[in-house]
Structures are given as C-alpha cells and as structure tokens.
Design an enzyme around this catalytic site. Structure first.
Site, PDB file in Angstrom:
ATOM      1  CG  ASP A   1      24.056  71.776  13.598  1.00  0.00           C
ATOM      2  OD1 ASP A   1      23.757  70.595  13.923  1.00  0.00           O
ATOM      3  OD2 ASP A   1      23.924  72.204  12.448  1.00  0.00           O
TER       4      ASP A   1
ATOM      5  CE  LYS B   1     -10.320  71.124  40.679  1.00  0.00           C
ATOM      6  NZ  LYS B   1      -9.664  71.653  39.520  1.00  0.00           N
TER       7      LYS B   1
ATOM      8  CD  GLN C   1      -2.942  76.728  21.676  1.00  0.00           C
ATOM      9  OE1 GLN C   1      -2.277  76.856  22.685  1.00  0.00           O
ATOM     10  NE2 GLN C   1      -3.811  77.638  21.274  1.00  0.00           N
TER      11      GLN C   1
ATOM     12  CD  GLU D   1      20.883  70.725  10.915  1.00  0.00           C
ATOM     13  OE1 GLU D   1      21.342  69.843  10.175  1.00  0.00           O
ATOM     14  OE2 GLU D   1      20.734  71.906  10.552  1.00  0.00           O
TER      15      GLU D   1
ATOM     16  N   GLY E   1       1.958  66.679  39.119  1.00  0.00           N
ATOM     17  CA  GLY E   1       1.499  65.849  40.233  1.00  0.00           C
ATOM     18  C   GLY E   1       0.517  66.573  41.151  1.00  0.00           C
TER      19      GLY E   1
HETATM   20  C1  R5P Z   1      -6.234  67.516  33.267  1.00  0.00           C
HETATM   21  O1  R5P Z   1      -7.215  67.779  32.585  1.00  0.00           O
HETATM   22  C2  R5P Z   1      -5.524  66.214  33.120  1.00  0.00           C
HETATM   23  O2  R5P Z   1      -6.424  65.158  33.000  1.00  0.00           O
HETATM   24  C3  R5P Z   1      -4.594  65.957  34.299  1.00  0.00           C
HETATM   25  O3  R5P Z   1      -5.362  65.881  35.469  1.00  0.00           O
HETATM   26  C4  R5P Z   1      -3.572  67.038  34.408  1.00  0.00           C
HETATM   27  O4  R5P Z   1      -2.890  67.211  33.197  1.00  0.00           O
HETATM   28  C5  R5P Z   1      -2.582  66.710  35.493  1.00  0.00           C
HETATM   29  O5  R5P Z   1      -1.682  67.764  35.628  1.00  0.00           O
HETATM   30  P1  R5P Z   1      -0.848  67.973  36.946  1.00  0.00           P
HETATM   31  O6  R5P Z   1      -0.161  66.689  37.267  1.00  0.00           O
HETATM   32  O7  R5P Z   1       0.121  69.065  36.596  1.00  0.00           O
HETATM   33  O8  R5P Z   1      -1.790  68.411  38.027  1.00  0.00           O
END
Ligand code: R5P
Length: 303
Positions: free
Chosen positions: A45, A204, A105, A47, A236
């Site tokens: 199941d 950015k 979270q 567990e 990635g």
């Molecule tokens: C973001 O704050 C983290 O430091 C990483 O850059 C992020 O978790 C990478 O996520 P992903 O590979 O989905 O772009």
C-alpha cells in the site's frame, strides 16, 4: 564489555538513509566510525518499513538522509529513522539532511497556506533530534541557518568545494566565477575567494514587459574560463540562460556548478546542449553529475 565502553567513551555510528547511501558511507569513513545500513521495505500500500541494524543504545548516532525526490517518502523515512534511534536509547542524535526539501515555503505568502519549512522542522525536532546539519538550504543566505529550529542547526556550504574541484581538475585560464543572479552572489564570492578568482553576479535588465536581458555586471569574460555557481539547478532554465550569456560575451570554457543537482526532467540534456564544458554538482543528491562530495564538509562540522 561495559567497562571497556566506559573507558573508551561512546562510539559514533553513522546510519545511512536510502537517499544518501554513498554519502553516508563516505561520512563514516571520514569520521573513522561504524557505518550502519538499516533495513528498508515497502508495503504493497506504499507504507515503508524501517529497521535499525545496529545497537544504538547510549551511542552517538548520525543519521544521513537527503529529502530530495521523492520528498514525502524520504522525509517519512527520516522521521522513522530518527524516532527509532531516539526510542532505542541513542545518547545523541545528529540529523544530516544534505538536501533539505520543503524549505522553499518558509513563510505564508497567502492566507491559509501551510508553512512547510516550519512543519518539517518541527517534525524533525519532535523525532528526538539533538542537532541538524544541512547544505546550502534554499532560500537562506550563505551559512545562515533557518531560525525555525530550536535545536543547534548548521547550514553548511559547498560553494568553495565546487570551485576547488574545478580548479584542481581543469587548467583554468584566467578564471572568473559568476552567480546567475544577485541572490547567489554570496556563493560566487565564497567560490571565487577559495581559488583566488574574480567574481561577479549576472544582472537582469528589463527592457519591456516580456524582454529581459541578463548580462555580466562588470567583469570582462572574453577569452576567460567562467564558472557559474548556484545553490540549485532544477529545470536548468536559470543556468542555461547564464551559460548562453557568458558564451555570447566570448567566455572560453563555461562550467555550470551547483550544490544540489535536482535536475528535473531533461534539464541535464538541455544544459549539455549549450556546449557547456561540464555540469558539476555535489552528492547532496546522488546523481551522475555528483562529482564533488560534501562528506569532508559535513564530517568537519560534526567533529
Ligand atoms: C533561485 O533562487 C535558485 O537559486 C536557483 O537559481 C533556481 O532554483 C534554479 O531553478 P531552475 O533550474 O529551475 O532555473
């Protein structure tokens, strides 16, 4: 037997969870102590069944279990291991959770949400843990432990180990270390300092609602070997963009490194398709790219 135990003091036993089999063996070797592999079974199941195979009564135990995918099962296994060791009379229990799942979270963003970092931290403490070690827990600043723990908690880093590995295994040409965003700047600094390389973070720039440009902030990369350091590579996407930018700016070889190679789906293939020199992670999550072991960092902290 009892007298010799008293004379020698408590021994230490490293117990390997199923998600950290190789890493836990390496930690036991580094600490020159007993390694113990529990019995694990899964019921029809779903567990799970866990049985400790060493006598832990009055001993110091180190339980190593990453809570990577599948996180629910790996957490449940961790709770069972910790609680069993506590119930069986271990003298001191150190939890090593190299990849600490459910940490994203860490606050209530919308009303009614469960704060999963608090939930899993409480459950770890309730299971009888005396102290906890983690690596580069997201989204905490470098080497700062989450405040949710009432027990000693250590947030270790692998940033310098990653840079040293790349430095030792490749003859780097005028190396420069980059963070893919401002949030990872501390990682790049730590990595850069460890190999005496320049470091910078990518910036950015938003040119319109849907046009974002990422570029190296100050440092010229043309003809230089570039190392990108991040805490996690998940899909990635972040790393791929950072690789492309450095290549566009004329970088020589680009190395993509991270503490936690989560690498969901075809993330690794997508990164390799960029022409990146190497994707390098640690064994907080045991994957094919886990070239760097965090066993020395963890063992040193436990010692
Ligand atoms: C973001 O704050 C983290 O430091 C990483 O850059 C992020 O978790 C990478 O996520 P992903 O590979 O989905 O772009």
């Amino acid at each position: 037997m009892i007298i010799s135990k008293l004379l020698m003091g408590h021994k230490m036993i490293v117990i390997g969870g199923s998600s950290s089999k190789n890493l836990s063996k390496k930690i036991a070797k580094e600490l020159d102590c007993e390694f113990s592999e529990p019995e694990f079974e899964k019921f029809p199941d779903g567990e799970i069944y866990v049985r400790l195979t060493s006598d832990v009564e009055n001993e110091k135990v180190v339980i190593v279990q990453s809570t990577c995918n599948p996180p629910n099962q790996n957490y449940m296994e961790l709770f069972l291991l910790l609680d069993a060791a506590n119930d069986l009379g271990a003298e001191k229990i150190s939890a090593v959770v190299p990849y600490f799942g459910y940490a994203r979270q860490d606050k209530r963003f919308e009303s009614g949400e469960a704060v999963s970092l608090e939930t899993v931290s409480n459950l770890i403490e309730c299971s009888g843990t005396d102290e906890i070690y983690m690596l580069d827990i997201h989204p905490q600043p470098l080497e700062q432990s989450p405040e949710v723990f009432d027990i000693p908690a250590y947030n270790l880093t692998a940033a310098d180990s990653l840079a040293r590995y790349i430095d030792e295994n490749y003859s780097l040409e005028s190396p420069v270390v980059f963070a893919p965003d401002k949030g990872a700047e501390e990682w790049a600094k730590k990595a850069g300092e460890s190999i005496e390389a320049d470091c910078d973070f990518m910036e950015k720039k938003r040119h319109g609602p849907e046009t974002v440009e990422i570029q190296p902030r100050q440092i010229e990369v043309e003809g230089r070997d570039a190392i990108i350091v991040d805490d996690i590579i998940s899909t990635g996407g972040t790393m791929r963009e950072a690789i492309n930018i450095l290549q566009d700016h004329g970088a020589n070889r680009v190395f993509a490194s991270c503490t936690h190679p989560v690498l969901v789906g075809d993330a690794l293939e997508k990164l390799r398709n960029t022409g990146v020199e190497e994707v390098i992670g640690t064994d907080t999550i045991e994957k094919e790219v886990s070239k760097v072991s965090v066993a020395p960092v963890i063992s040193e902290a436990i010692r």
